[in-house]
Design an enzyme around this catalytic site. Sequence first.
Site, mmCIF file in Angstrom:
data_model
loop_
_atom_site.group_PDB
_atom_site.id
_atom_site.type_symbol
_atom_site.label_atom_id
_atom_site.label_comp_id
_atom_site.label_asym_id
_atom_site.label_seq_id
_atom_site.Cartn_x
_atom_site.Cartn_y
_atom_site.Cartn_z
ATOM 1 N N HIS A 1 -6.747 -1.915 15.250
ATOM 2 C CA HIS A 1 -6.976 -1.592 13.582
ATOM 3 C C HIS A 1 -6.429 -1.828 12.649
ATOM 4 O O HIS A 1 -7.287 -2.507 11.825
ATOM 5 C CB HIS A 1 -5.705 0.085 13.725
ATOM 6 C CG HIS A 1 -5.665 0.690 12.105
ATOM 7 N ND1 HIS A 1 -6.600 1.768 12.469
ATOM 8 C CD2 HIS A 1 -5.081 0.282 11.252
ATOM 9 C CE1 HIS A 1 -6.465 2.513 11.551
ATOM 10 N NE2 HIS A 1 -5.815 1.725 10.342
ATOM 11 N N GLU A 2 -4.999 -2.408 12.514
ATOM 12 C CA GLU A 2 -4.850 -4.004 11.508
ATOM 13 C C GLU A 2 -5.887 -5.649 11.116
ATOM 14 O O GLU A 2 -6.430 -5.226 10.052
ATOM 15 C CB GLU A 2 -3.663 -4.429 11.441
ATOM 16 C CG GLU A 2 -2.693 -3.098 11.440
ATOM 17 C CD GLU A 2 -2.971 -2.203 10.879
ATOM 18 O OE1 GLU A 2 -3.196 -2.108 9.823
ATOM 19 O OE2 GLU A 2 -2.465 -0.723 10.848
ATOM 20 N N GLU B 1 0.785 -1.113 -0.259
ATOM 21 C CA GLU B 1 0.148 0.395 0.063
ATOM 22 C C GLU B 1 1.384 1.270 0.075
ATOM 23 O O GLU B 1 2.208 1.002 0.416
ATOM 24 C CB GLU B 1 -0.814 0.280 1.352
ATOM 25 C CG GLU B 1 -1.939 1.407 1.315
ATOM 26 C CD GLU B 1 -2.656 1.301 2.139
ATOM 27 O OE1 GLU B 1 -2.837 0.441 3.332
ATOM 28 O OE2 GLU B 1 -4.222 2.196 1.896
ATOM 29 N N GLY C 1 3.595 2.422 10.437
ATOM 30 C CA GLY C 1 3.104 1.767 12.137
ATOM 31 C C GLY C 1 2.998 0.279 11.409
ATOM 32 O O GLY C 1 2.941 -0.658 12.205
ATOM 33 N N ALA C 2 2.083 0.048 10.764
ATOM 34 C CA ALA C 2 1.579 -1.336 10.159
ATOM 35 C C ALA C 2 0.597 -1.534 8.779
ATOM 36 O O ALA C 2 0.314 -0.838 8.714
ATOM 37 C CB ALA C 2 0.685 -2.256 11.524
ATOM 38 N N MET C 3 0.166 -2.730 8.813
ATOM 39 C CA MET C 3 0.072 -3.023 7.740
ATOM 40 C C MET C 3 -1.113 -4.141 7.409
ATOM 41 O O MET C 3 -0.827 -5.291 7.594
ATOM 42 C CB MET C 3 0.482 -2.890 6.020
ATOM 43 C CG MET C 3 0.385 -3.802 4.944
ATOM 44 S SD MET C 3 -0.703 -1.905 3.936
ATOM 45 C CE MET C 3 -2.604 -2.620 3.158
ATOM 46 N N ASN D 1 -2.428 -6.510 5.614
ATOM 47 C CA ASN D 1 -2.697 -7.424 4.533
ATOM 48 C C ASN D 1 -3.307 -8.382 4.526
ATOM 49 O O ASN D 1 -3.410 -8.881 5.944
ATOM 50 C CB ASN D 1 -1.413 -7.554 4.158
ATOM 51 C CG ASN D 1 -0.071 -6.699 4.303
ATOM 52 O OD1 ASN D 1 0.044 -6.184 3.095
ATOM 53 N ND2 ASN D 1 0.758 -6.932 5.137
ATOM 54 N N HIS E 1 -8.933 -4.095 10.017
ATOM 55 C CA HIS E 1 -9.444 -3.267 8.488
ATOM 56 C C HIS E 1 -9.572 -4.868 7.783
ATOM 57 O O HIS E 1 -10.287 -4.632 6.394
ATOM 58 C CB HIS E 1 -8.000 -3.689 8.000
ATOM 59 C CG HIS E 1 -7.538 -2.210 7.681
ATOM 60 N ND1 HIS E 1 -8.613 -0.861 7.293
ATOM 61 C CD2 HIS E 1 -6.837 -1.171 8.644
ATOM 62 C CE1 HIS E 1 -7.489 0.512 7.373
ATOM 63 N NE2 HIS E 1 -6.374 0.601 7.855
ATOM 64 N N GLU F 1 -9.467 4.007 6.298
ATOM 65 C CA GLU F 1 -8.977 4.268 7.391
ATOM 66 C C GLU F 1 -9.627 5.554 8.373
ATOM 67 O O GLU F 1 -9.310 4.607 9.690
ATOM 68 C CB GLU F 1 -7.574 5.042 6.733
ATOM 69 C CG GLU F 1 -6.966 5.199 5.522
ATOM 70 C CD GLU F 1 -6.596 3.443 6.649
ATOM 71 O OE1 GLU F 1 -6.547 3.294 7.779
ATOM 72 O OE2 GLU F 1 -5.647 2.303 5.919
HETATM 73 ZN ZN ZN Z 1 -5.448 1.651 8.764
#
Ligand code: ZN
Length: 888
Positions: free
Chosen positions: A293-294, A117, A257-259, A261, A297, A316
Site C-alpha cells: 500500500h505505501e 499527514e 499503520g504506516a505513512m 512519505n 502510494h 486512499e
Molecule cells: Zn494510504
Amino acid sequence: NLIRREDYVAPIFWIRTVDLCFDLDPAKTLVTSKMRLERNAAVAHGPLRLHGEELNLLRVLIDGESVSFRTEGHELVIDNVPDADFTLEIRNTCCPEKNTSLSGLYTSGGGFFTQCEAEGFRRITYFMDRPDVMAVYTVTMRADKARFPVLLSNGNLLETAELDNGRHLAKWHDPFPKPSYLFALVAADLVAREQRIRTRSGKDHLLQVFVRRGDLEKTEHAMNSLIASVVWDEARFQLPLDLERFMVVGVSDFNMGAMENKGLNIFNTSALLASPATATDADFQRIESIVAHEYFHNWTGNRVTCRDWFQLSLKEGLTVFRDQEFSQDMAATPSARAVCRIQDVRGLRARQFPEDAGSMAHPVRPDQYVEINNFYTATVYDKGAEVVRMYQTLVGRDGFAKGMSLYFERHDGQAVTCDDFAQAIADANPGSALSTRLDAFKRWYAQAGTPRLQARGHYDAATQTYTLALQQVNPPAPGQDGKLPQVIPVALGLLSPDGQALPLMLQGEDGAAGATDTERVLVLDQAEQSFVFVNVPVAPVPSLLRGFSAPVVLEDGLGDAELLVLLKHDSDAFNRWEASQRLALARILGAVRSGKPLTLDAAYLDAMRAVLRHPALEPAFKALALQLPDEAYIAEQLSDVDPQAVHAAVAAAQEQLAAALQADWVWAYDAHQVAGGYQPDPVQSGRRALSNLALSMLVLQATRSGDTVWPGRAYQRFKDAGNMTDRLGALSALVNAHAELADSALARFHSQFKHDALVIDKWFALQGRAAEQEGRTFARVKQLLKHPDFTLKNPNRARSLIFSLCMFNPAAFHRRDAAGYVFWAEQVLALDAINPQVAGRLARVMDRWTALAQPYRSAAREAIARVAAKPDLSNDVREIVERALAMD
Ligand code: ZN
C-alpha cells in the site's frame, strides 16, 4: 470551525523550493526554513498566511530583511509581501520529546521521527500546509552522532559531515516537488536490511528497511513484500520505481499503520516486523499488504496527489484497491484469490457498513469536516476502494489499465480531484458502460449510506423466460435525503436446481450475445429495472452480486433451499461463502428477533459438515465459511439492538456447531497439521486457520462437557507450537473457553515474551477480546490497566487493551449496568489529553448508539454527553461526540 469542500480556493502563493535545516535536540529543536515564493497570478491578491501550531517563533525575514507580521489563531499573517518572487526565511523551535500526539516531529525510543499527514508539518515549522502547495525540499540535519547515528530524509543523500561536539550532519535532496504532508525525517540509532534490485527499465535501486538493533531478522518478510510490490506495479500498471533509493523505517510509537512519505516510508513496527515465532499468519498478510500500500502510494498519492483533503479517497481508495489487487495476485490460485476478496468484504461490512449507517456517515468524498484526521475512515479507504473496483468492473481490466495510463499522462506532478480521476478513466474508455453514465456513477462520491438492492426473480415455464426485477433504495443519510439512483454493477449467474450454470441471453439480443456466457454484469442505473433472460430451461437459482460487485446490501429473498444450492454448487467462491453466512445469519436473527433460544437445525449442521468435509474446497475457504458472522454485522441487520441477545445467539450457535460436529472437528484438527518449515503462504496459513478453528471448537465443547482431554492437548500445543499462529491459536482457544488452564498459559506466555512489545500487545489484546463470561473479561481488563506493562502513551498498547474491549468485544462492553460506557468515557478523556487522534478513534465506538435498545441507549447517551461536557476537548473528540449527540 467547519471546513467546507465548496469553499476551496487556490493558494495565493506558491512555495517552489524549501531549504530546511534542523538542529535536533529532544527538548528544543531549532528549525530554519528558507523558501522561494511566488504569487499565484490566477487568484486575487492578499496577505501571506502560514500555518503553525505548538511552535516558538524566533524570526521572520523576507529577502533577508525582517518584516512585520501578526498571528491570527494558528496562522502567521504577513501583509506586506513583494510583488515579484521572494525569499522567506523563518526560524522557530519545537519540543519533540513533549509531543505525545505523535503528529509533527516527536521522539520514540530515543530517536526522532515525523508524521505529517494530514496537518503535522505545521507543528514543525510555519508553512502553507496544504496538499496543493508542492515544493522541492532540501534538508540538512545536525544531531549528536552517538545517539542519532542514522540521519534520514526524503530523496537522495547529498553529503554527510562530522561536526564539533560529537555532532554530525547529513544533507538530503528530493528532486520531486511534493506537498508538505509527504515530508519526513528520521534521526535514530537504527540498522538496515539492504537489497539492491534492477528493475525492468534496467535501472538499479537500493532498498533499505531500517529498524532498531535486534529487529533485523524480523525484516525479511517486509523486504520481500517490498520487492514484490516494485515488480508488481511495473508489470500490472507500468509504474516504475522513480528513486535511486527507497527507504522504509519502523517506529514503535505511531498513530496508524504506516505513512507513504516520498522515498522514506515510516511504519508502525506492528505493520513491519515479523518472524514465525512472534507474528501470526494474519500479521504476515497484513505486513505484505501495508508495505505494498505505501509503496503504491508513490504513484497514486505522491506523483499525483490530492488538491485538498476532501479528495482523500482519490489516493486512499485507489491505493487500497491497488493493494487488494496485489494481494490477490500474490495469492495466485483462484481459491486463494477468493479468500482475499472474502476477507476484504468481511472487513467492509464490519467497519464501513456501520459507519455508513451511524453518526459519522459521510460520502466517499466528504463535504465538510472539523478535523480531517477523523476522516481517515473505512468509507474513504474501503468504500473508496470498492468505487474504484466498480470502475474496473464497468470498463474491464484492460480498460482500467488504459484509464490509469491516461490519468498519469494528464496529471503527473499535479494535485487533483476525484473528478479528474473519473474523467481520465471514462475518457480512456469512450462508449463504455462507465462513460455513458459518468455523472450518475459519480454519485458514489457524493451520497452517503449503503444502497439496498432488492431483487426478485420470476420464471415462466411456458415461455422459458426468467425475469429479474431489480430495485434500489437509497436510505437518507445525515443531511442527505432525496438521493438519486446510483450505478450498480450486478455480476450474476443463474444455476439450475442441480447446480448447472445456465447460459445468460437477454431478450432482444441476437443469438451470439450471452448465448454461452454463464456470468455477466448487468448495470442498474435506475431506481427499478427488469431484465428478461430467454431460453432458460428450468426455474433457476440466481447467484447475484458475484464477487461482491458493488458495496450494497443485497435483499434477494432467497430461502434455505436456494442458499443450499449456492453453497453446494456456485462457481463463484464469494457467493458460496456468502450462502454459508446467510444461512447462519437467518438462524441467529430468528433467535434474536423472537427472543427464543437458538437451536440449529439438522439441515444447517449437515451443510456445515459437508463444507468441512468437502474433498475439493481449500482449508482457508472452509475456515471462513465455518466462521459465524461478526456480531457487529449482525447488529447492523437489527433496529433495536440488544448486544447481549446478539452475543447469546452467536455463542449458542458456536456451542452447537462445536458439539454437533465434534467428530468432524477432531478430523479437521488432525488432518490439517502442517509438516515442515513455516511459510506464511495461503496453503499453509489456510491449514493453520482451519486446524486452529477446529481446536477452539474442541476446547469449547470439552469445557462445556467437563472433558479435560482437549484443553490438555491445547495446552500442550500452546507450549510446543513452532510458530506464533499455532501458539496464539491454542492460547485463545483456552482463554475464550475459560478453560482452567487459561491463566497459567497466559502467565507463561507473558514471561516468555516479556521483552517483545508486539507480542505483549497480543497478550493484552487476547484478554481484551476474550469471550465474556459473567463480567470476568471486563473485570480483567480494568485490572490490566494497572499492569506495569500497560501505558496509554503507546498507541499500539492502548489499542491492544482498550480498543479490544470497546471495539471488538461487544458482549463485554455493552453491559446492562453501563460500566462499559463509563469506562469508555474515562479512557477517551484520558487519551485525549495525550493523543487526540487515538482518542478520536476510540470515541467512534459510540457511532451507532441510537440503534441500541434500552437500557443501553440511555446509558450510552449519558456517557457521550459526559465526554462532550468536558471543557478543552480536542477538535478530534469534539467532532465525534457532537455528531453522535446530534443523532438524538
Ligand atoms: Zn494510504
